[in-house]
Design an enzyme around this catalytic site. Structure first.
Site, PDB file in Angstrom:
ATOM      1  N   THR A 171       0.820  -1.206   0.000  1.00 47.96           N
ATOM      2  CA  THR A 171       0.000   0.000   0.000  1.00 47.96           C
ATOM      3  C   THR A 171       0.858   1.261   0.000  1.00 47.96           C
ATOM      4  OG1 THR A 171      -1.462   1.283   1.451  1.00 47.96           O
ATOM      5  CG2 THR A 171      -0.081  -0.328   2.520  1.00 47.96           C
ATOM      6  N   ASP A 172       0.266   2.356  -0.486  1.00 39.32           N
ATOM      7  CA  ASP A 172       0.987   3.640  -0.425  1.00 39.32           C
ATOM      8  C   ASP A 172       1.036   4.183   1.008  1.00 39.32           C
ATOM      9  OD1 ASP A 172      -1.684   4.367  -0.117  1.00 39.32           O
ATOM     10  OD2 ASP A 172      -1.666   5.930  -1.664  1.00 39.32           O
ATOM     11  N   LYS A 193       2.331  -3.326   7.271  1.00 39.03           N
ATOM     12  CA  LYS A 193       2.623  -3.492   5.831  1.00 39.03           C
ATOM     13  C   LYS A 193       4.056  -3.039   5.546  1.00 39.03           C
ATOM     14  CE  LYS A 193       0.303  -4.697   2.888  1.00 39.03           C
ATOM     15  NZ  LYS A 193      -0.045  -6.044   2.336  1.00 39.03           N
TER      16      LYS A 193
END
Ligand code: NAD
Ligand code: TYD
Length: 353
Positions: free
Chosen positions: A134-135, A163
């Site tokens: 994910t960003d 993450k």
């Protein structure tokens, strides 16, 4: 040109993005064997895969990536040559309420998959471990700025920290053990089959049922939205053409302030439900802000666009309309996925007793 036969393990294939990736791969690559490994948490639903479940090149394995023995055993039994790793706990609010599950699944689960692949794969073979991220690992932007692949990690929620940790482990296995990895970091996805705890499907569900639409804080936070089928296409391109050891940012170049997005969605819902103009927007309710709420995400995907030729195909208005149409036509799916503990989660989250 003859395609190389592949045996691909896709984790989290019963979830939102994973189910789109499974359908794309099963339909587009009949000569690949696709194995979907999923624990079927509240977010995993085999109904998402009805369209392909009887295809010859598709198999389902129910299992937990936190179970290291199981990961070793399935690698030994099936001899996967590739992994596309999507299984994760994915919702920021749940990570604030209960970080432990995020550490277990997102960090330990990823470690177990890396170890199983490393044990099974000989150096120099035609293998690939593709990690989907994910960003949010890059942190929070102010009014200016954009995330590049080189932006330093600065995760700020238990979800993004877990993450970020898994991304670091994946890269560490590349540098330390030469495991052939590739990583992509994507912005917020929307589209069919998204669990209605995330902003867009939650709002669609509430508007349809004439329930309040909870907007955190002042609704001024900004996200960059990408249609999920465009993300699945990016995953296809990166899986096949991404350079080992590299990272690719994926995004829609489509920033929206939450409140403006919800107003646009309310307009679409008024039209589709044949309600008076402005009726849905009356449901907008400002609620207590999320703890540590990241202000803005914006992602620069020019590396992926320039080097691998991917670009988002859908305009936001069209994507939102398609999404609304899908949810309105699939009330049974909504009823089914919200039949478990959803109401309990919802009541806890939004302070309703
Ligand atoms: P999701 O929550 O809809 O689905 C996650 C899937 O993983 C579910 O099917 C669930 O059953 C499975 N799963 C969870 N824990 C597991 C475990 N321990 N073992 C095996 N399976 C398990 O998530 P999503 O939105 O489809 O996201 C998929 C991936 O993409 C995640 O890695 C997420 O971090 C990443 N991502 C999501 C977004 C987004 O906007 N949704 C954006 C960028 C990246
Ligand atoms: P979400 O869909 O949870 O994705 P993420 O937190 O991973 O970006 O939330 C998108 C944005 O919408 C985020 O700024 C939080 C906000 N939001 C609300 O205002 N109300 C809600 O009920 C939810 C779920 C999110």
């Amino acid at each position: 040109m003859e395609r190389i036969k592949r045996k691909i393990l896709i984790t989290g294939g019963a979830g939102f993005i994973g189910s789109h990736v499974i359908k794309l791969f099963v339909n587009n690559y009949p000569d690949y064997d696709i194995y979907n490994l999923d624990k079927l948490t509240y977010a995993g639903n085999l109904e998402n895969l009805k369209e392909i479940e009887t295809k010859d090149n598709y198999s389902f394995i129910k299992g937990d990536i936190v179970d290291s023995d199981l990961m070793q055993n399935i690698f030994q039994e099936f001899h996967f040559d590739s992994v596309i790793h999507l299984a994760a706990e994915s919702h920021v609010d749940r990570s604030i309420a209960n970080p432990k599950e995020f550490i277990d699944t997102n960090i330990l689960g990823t470690l177990n998959l890396l170890n199983a692949a490393r044990n099974e794969w000989a150096e120099g073979g035609n293998y690939r471990f593709y990690h989907i991220s994910t960003d949010e690992v890059y942190g929070s932007l102010g009014e200016d700025g954009i995330f590049l692949e080189t932006t330093a990690y600065d995760p700020r929620s238990p979800y993004s920290a877990s993450k970020a940790s898994s991304d670091h482990l994946v890269r560490a296995y590349y540098h330390t053990y030469k495991l052939p990895v590739v990583v992509s970091n994507c912005s917020n996805n929307y589209g069919a089959f998204q669990f209605p705890e995330k902003l867009i499907p939650l709002a669609i569900n509430n508007i349809q049922k004439k329930k309040d639409i909870p907007i955190y804080g002042k609704g001024e936070n900004i996200r960059d939205w990408l249609f999920v089928e465009d993300h699945a296409k990016a995953i296809d391109v990166i899986f096949h053409h991404g350079v080992i050891g590299e990272t690719y940012n994926v995004g829609g170049n489509n920033e929206w302030m939450n409140i403006n997005l919800i107003k646009a969605l309310c307009g679409i819902m008024d039209e589709k439900l044949k309600r008076d103009v402005g009726e849905s927007a009356k449901l907008i309710t400002f609620v207590e802000d999320r703890a540590g709420h990241d202000l803005r995400y914006a992602i620069d995907s020019s590396k992926l666009q320039n080097e691998l030729g991917w670009s988002p195909s859908l305009q936001f208005q069209e994507g939102l309309e398609k999404t609304v149409d899908w949810y309105l036509a699939n009330e049974d799916w909504l009823a089914s996925v919200t039949s478990g503990d959803y109401q309990k989660y919802y009541d806890n989250q939004y302070g309703i007793t």
